[in-house]
Design a protein around this motif. Sequence first.
Motif, PDB file in Angstrom:
ATOM      1  N   VAL A 135       4.781  -1.503   4.863  1.00 28.12           N
ATOM      2  CA  VAL A 135       3.499  -1.676   5.838  1.00 28.12           C
ATOM      3  C   VAL A 135       4.069  -2.393   6.963  1.00 28.12           C
ATOM      4  O   VAL A 135       4.561  -3.476   6.802  1.00 28.12           O
ATOM      5  CB  VAL A 135       2.190  -2.040   4.981  1.00 28.12           C
ATOM      6  N   ASP A 136       3.625  -1.872   8.105  1.00 28.30           N
ATOM      7  CA  ASP A 136       4.033  -2.398   9.562  1.00 28.30           C
ATOM      8  C   ASP A 136       3.084  -2.928  10.168  1.00 28.30           C
ATOM      9  O   ASP A 136       2.103  -1.996  10.684  1.00 28.30           O
ATOM     10  CB  ASP A 136       4.790  -1.404  10.398  1.00 28.30           C
ATOM     11  N   ASN A 137       2.420  -4.020  10.055  1.00 27.45           N
ATOM     12  CA  ASN A 137       1.183  -4.728  10.502  1.00 27.45           C
ATOM     13  C   ASN A 137       1.134  -4.589  12.095  1.00 27.45           C
ATOM     14  O   ASN A 137       0.003  -4.743  12.875  1.00 27.45           O
ATOM     15  CB  ASN A 137       0.956  -5.995  10.125  1.00 27.45           C
ATOM     16  N   SER A 138       2.290  -4.508  12.749  1.00 28.79           N
ATOM     17  CA  SER A 138       2.295  -4.569  14.286  1.00 28.79           C
ATOM     18  C   SER A 138       1.831  -3.229  14.778  1.00 28.79           C
ATOM     19  O   SER A 138       1.979  -2.872  16.161  1.00 28.79           O
ATOM     20  CB  SER A 138       3.672  -5.053  14.776  1.00 28.79           C
ATOM     21  N   PHE A 139       1.956  -2.242  13.797  1.00 28.01           N
ATOM     22  CA  PHE A 139       1.880  -0.843  14.506  1.00 28.01           C
ATOM     23  C   PHE A 139       0.830  -0.061  13.614  1.00 28.01           C
ATOM     24  O   PHE A 139       0.926   0.058  12.492  1.00 28.01           O
ATOM     25  CB  PHE A 139       3.092   0.121  14.451  1.00 28.01           C
ATOM     26  N   GLU A 140      -0.190   0.251  14.318  1.00 24.12           N
ATOM     27  CA  GLU A 140      -1.522   0.724  13.508  1.00 24.12           C
ATOM     28  C   GLU A 140      -1.136   1.797  12.488  1.00 24.12           C
ATOM     29  O   GLU A 140      -0.485   2.819  12.993  1.00 24.12           O
ATOM     30  CB  GLU A 140      -2.544   1.057  14.302  1.00 24.12           C
ATOM     31  N   ASN A 141      -1.531   1.735  11.388  1.00 25.16           N
ATOM     32  CA  ASN A 141      -1.370   2.529  10.240  1.00 25.16           C
ATOM     33  C   ASN A 141       0.075   3.160   9.772  1.00 25.16           C
ATOM     34  O   ASN A 141       0.107   3.961   9.348  1.00 25.16           O
ATOM     35  CB  ASN A 141      -2.264   4.021  10.510  1.00 25.16           C
ATOM     36  N   ALA A 142       0.976   2.402  10.288  1.00 30.30           N
ATOM     37  CA  ALA A 142       2.323   2.880  10.093  1.00 30.30           C
ATOM     38  C   ALA A 142       3.135   1.999   9.188  1.00 30.30           C
ATOM     39  O   ALA A 142       2.663   0.872   8.608  1.00 30.30           O
ATOM     40  CB  ALA A 142       3.119   2.472  11.374  1.00 30.30           C
ATOM     41  N   TYR A 143       4.122   2.728   8.470  1.00 28.80           N
ATOM     42  CA  TYR A 143       4.937   2.023   7.578  1.00 28.80           C
ATOM     43  C   TYR A 143       6.094   2.113   8.418  1.00 28.80           C
ATOM     44  O   TYR A 143       6.597   2.764   9.197  1.00 28.80           O
ATOM     45  CB  TYR A 143       5.205   2.995   6.624  1.00 28.80           C
ATOM     46  N   LYS A 144       7.142   0.822   8.062  1.00 24.59           N
ATOM     47  CA  LYS A 144       8.429   0.619   8.795  1.00 24.59           C
ATOM     48  C   LYS A 144       9.417   0.977   8.092  1.00 24.59           C
ATOM     49  O   LYS A 144       9.577   0.790   6.724  1.00 24.59           O
ATOM     50  CB  LYS A 144       8.697  -0.770   9.228  1.00 24.59           C
ATOM     51  N   LEU A 145      10.438   2.333   8.191  1.00 23.64           N
ATOM     52  CA  LEU A 145      11.345   2.635   7.388  1.00 23.64           C
ATOM     53  C   LEU A 145      12.661   2.112   8.169  1.00 23.64           C
ATOM     54  O   LEU A 145      12.860   2.164   9.267  1.00 23.64           O
ATOM     55  CB  LEU A 145      11.560   4.304   7.767  1.00 23.64           C
ATOM     56  N   ASP A 146      13.452   1.477   7.176  1.00 22.24           N
ATOM     57  CA  ASP A 146      14.516   0.659   7.557  1.00 22.24           C
ATOM     58  C   ASP A 146      15.597   0.941   6.514  1.00 22.24           C
ATOM     59  O   ASP A 146      15.892   0.082   5.624  1.00 22.24           O
ATOM     60  CB  ASP A 146      14.336  -0.803   7.821  1.00 22.24           C
ATOM     61  N   GLY A 147      16.006   2.268   6.542  1.00 22.03           N
ATOM     62  CA  GLY A 147      17.016   2.631   5.287  1.00 22.03           C
ATOM     63  C   GLY A 147      16.479   3.852   4.730  1.00 22.03           C
ATOM     64  O   GLY A 147      15.898   4.643   5.395  1.00 22.03           O
ATOM     65  N   THR A 148      16.390   3.794   3.174  1.00 20.02           N
ATOM     66  CA  THR A 148      16.036   4.948   2.573  1.00 20.02           C
ATOM     67  C   THR A 148      14.511   4.488   1.740  1.00 20.02           C
ATOM     68  O   THR A 148      14.683   3.314   0.921  1.00 20.02           O
ATOM     69  CB  THR A 148      17.126   5.247   1.298  1.00 20.02           C
ATOM     70  N   GLY A 149      13.582   5.098   1.980  1.00 21.44           N
ATOM     71  CA  GLY A 149      12.350   4.826   1.536  1.00 21.44           C
ATOM     72  C   GLY A 149      11.674   6.176   0.855  1.00 21.44           C
ATOM     73  O   GLY A 149      11.936   7.363   1.233  1.00 21.44           O
ATOM     74  N   THR A 150      10.549   6.040   0.236  1.00 18.85           N
ATOM     75  CA  THR A 150      10.099   7.011  -0.464  1.00 18.85           C
ATOM     76  C   THR A 150       8.403   6.931  -0.309  1.00 18.85           C
ATOM     77  O   THR A 150       7.723   6.067   0.127  1.00 18.85           O
ATOM     78  CB  THR A 150       9.918   7.238  -1.998  1.00 18.85           C
ATOM     79  N   ILE A 151       7.736   8.119   0.040  1.00 23.58           N
ATOM     80  CA  ILE A 151       6.516   8.236   0.181  1.00 23.58           C
ATOM     81  C   ILE A 151       5.975   9.284  -0.924  1.00 23.58           C
ATOM     82  O   ILE A 151       6.270  10.375  -1.109  1.00 23.58           O
ATOM     83  CB  ILE A 151       5.999   8.819   1.519  1.00 23.58           C
ATOM     84  N   THR A 152       4.945   8.728  -1.579  1.00 21.44           N
ATOM     85  CA  THR A 152       4.450   9.761  -2.907  1.00 21.44           C
ATOM     86  C   THR A 152       2.985   9.798  -2.821  1.00 21.44           C
ATOM     87  O   THR A 152       2.232   8.905  -2.750  1.00 21.44           O
ATOM     88  CB  THR A 152       5.052   9.100  -4.281  1.00 21.44           C
ATOM     89  N   LEU A 153       2.475  11.008  -2.809  1.00 24.74           N
ATOM     90  CA  LEU A 153       1.038  11.347  -2.724  1.00 24.74           C
ATOM     91  C   LEU A 153       0.819  11.895  -4.187  1.00 24.74           C
ATOM     92  O   LEU A 153       1.427  13.007  -4.515  1.00 24.74           O
ATOM     93  CB  LEU A 153       0.850  12.310  -1.387  1.00 24.74           C
ATOM     94  N   THR A 154      -0.405  11.615  -4.592  1.00 26.63           N
ATOM     95  CA  THR A 154      -1.083  12.108  -5.614  1.00 26.63           C
ATOM     96  C   THR A 154      -1.667  13.489  -5.162  1.00 26.63           C
ATOM     97  O   THR A 154      -1.898  13.770  -3.750  1.00 26.63           O
ATOM     98  CB  THR A 154      -2.019  11.329  -6.181  1.00 26.63           C
ATOM     99  N   ALA A 155      -2.027  14.572  -5.909  1.00 19.23           N
ATOM    100  CA  ALA A 155      -2.732  15.543  -6.029  1.00 19.23           C
ATOM    101  C   ALA A 155      -3.816  15.550  -5.118  1.00 19.23           C
ATOM    102  O   ALA A 155      -4.109  16.249  -4.179  1.00 19.23           O
ATOM    103  CB  ALA A 155      -2.711  16.211  -7.153  1.00 19.23           C
ATOM    104  N   GLY A 156      -4.808  14.221  -5.207  1.00 22.21           N
ATOM    105  CA  GLY A 156      -6.025  14.300  -4.560  1.00 22.21           C
ATOM    106  C   GLY A 156      -5.725  13.856  -3.393  1.00 22.21           C
ATOM    107  O   GLY A 156      -6.754  13.776  -2.361  1.00 22.21           O
ATOM    108  N   ALA A 157      -4.597  13.049  -2.951  1.00 21.05           N
ATOM    109  CA  ALA A 157      -4.263  12.529  -1.618  1.00 21.05           C
ATOM    110  C   ALA A 157      -3.749  13.882  -0.691  1.00 21.05           C
ATOM    111  O   ALA A 157      -3.816  13.498   0.561  1.00 21.05           O
ATOM    112  CB  ALA A 157      -3.385  11.584  -1.714  1.00 21.05           C
ATOM    113  N   ASN A 158      -3.511  14.780  -1.151  1.00 20.08           N
ATOM    114  CA  ASN A 158      -2.769  15.971  -0.471  1.00 20.08           C
ATOM    115  C   ASN A 158      -3.845  17.250  -0.867  1.00 20.08           C
ATOM    116  O   ASN A 158      -3.246  17.964  -1.650  1.00 20.08           O
ATOM    117  CB  ASN A 158      -1.378  16.265  -0.887  1.00 20.08           C
ATOM    118  N   THR A 159      -4.890  17.448  -0.175  1.00 23.99           N
ATOM    119  CA  THR A 159      -5.783  18.340  -0.386  1.00 23.99           C
ATOM    120  C   THR A 159      -5.383  19.680   0.697  1.00 23.99           C
ATOM    121  O   THR A 159      -5.968  20.748   0.624  1.00 23.99           O
ATOM    122  CB  THR A 159      -7.120  18.018  -0.433  1.00 23.99           C
TER     123      THR A 159
END
Length: 184
Positions: A135-159
Motif C-alpha cells: 500500500v502506498d499511502n502517499s498516492f490515493e488508492n495505490a499500491y507501490k510496485l517495486d520488483g515482483t508483486g502479486t494481486i489476487t482477486l476473489t470471485a466476488g471481488a471481480n464481477t
Amino acid sequence: MKSLQNKTKLLILLSLIAGLSFQCEKKENNDKDLLTLVAVGSLFNMAGDCSVAAAGKSLNTWTTTSGVGSGTISKTSSVPVVGHPTAVLKYASTGAVTFTLNGKSEIIVYGSGSCPLDATKVIKTGITTGGSLSVDNSFENAYKLDGTGTITLTAGANTSGVYILIYAIPKNGQAAEISYSIAL
C-alpha cells in the motif's frame, strides 16, 4: 481496437483533406501549412479511450486488452502538464484471478467492465497483495510496485472485469513498463 480504427479513419480523412488542399493552386499562402500542422497536432492530442480519475488527476489513456497468459505493457499515454507516463492493463473476464507484475510503478486496481474509471470503482475488498507490492499511502488508492508483486482477486471481488492502472513517477525511478502474467 475500436479506438484504433477511429484514429485510422481520422488519419485517412485528414490525409485526404491535406492532399486536396495541396492540389489547389492559389497564391503562395502558408495557411495550408498551418492547416496540416493543426490537423496532425489534433490527431496526436486526442483523448484516450479510457478516462481515469486518480490521485486528484484526470487523465485519458489507451488500454491494452489481455487474457490469461503473460506479456509486457509499456507507456500508452502521459498525464498532461506533469508528463508522468501511464498504461492500463484490461482484463475482461470475471471470477478469481491472480496478476503477477514485475517493474516499478504505482498500481491502482479498478473493478469495472468499462471506462470511465474513478475512485468509486477501485477494488477495496476481496483483494490481496504479495511480494514487492505494498500500500502506498502517499498516492490515493495505490499500491507501490517495486520488483515482483502479486494481486489476487476473489470471485466476488471481480464481477465485471478489471482495469489495472500503471502510473509512473519518473523522479521516483518508476516507469510505465511492466511485465505481467495472469493466472486463474
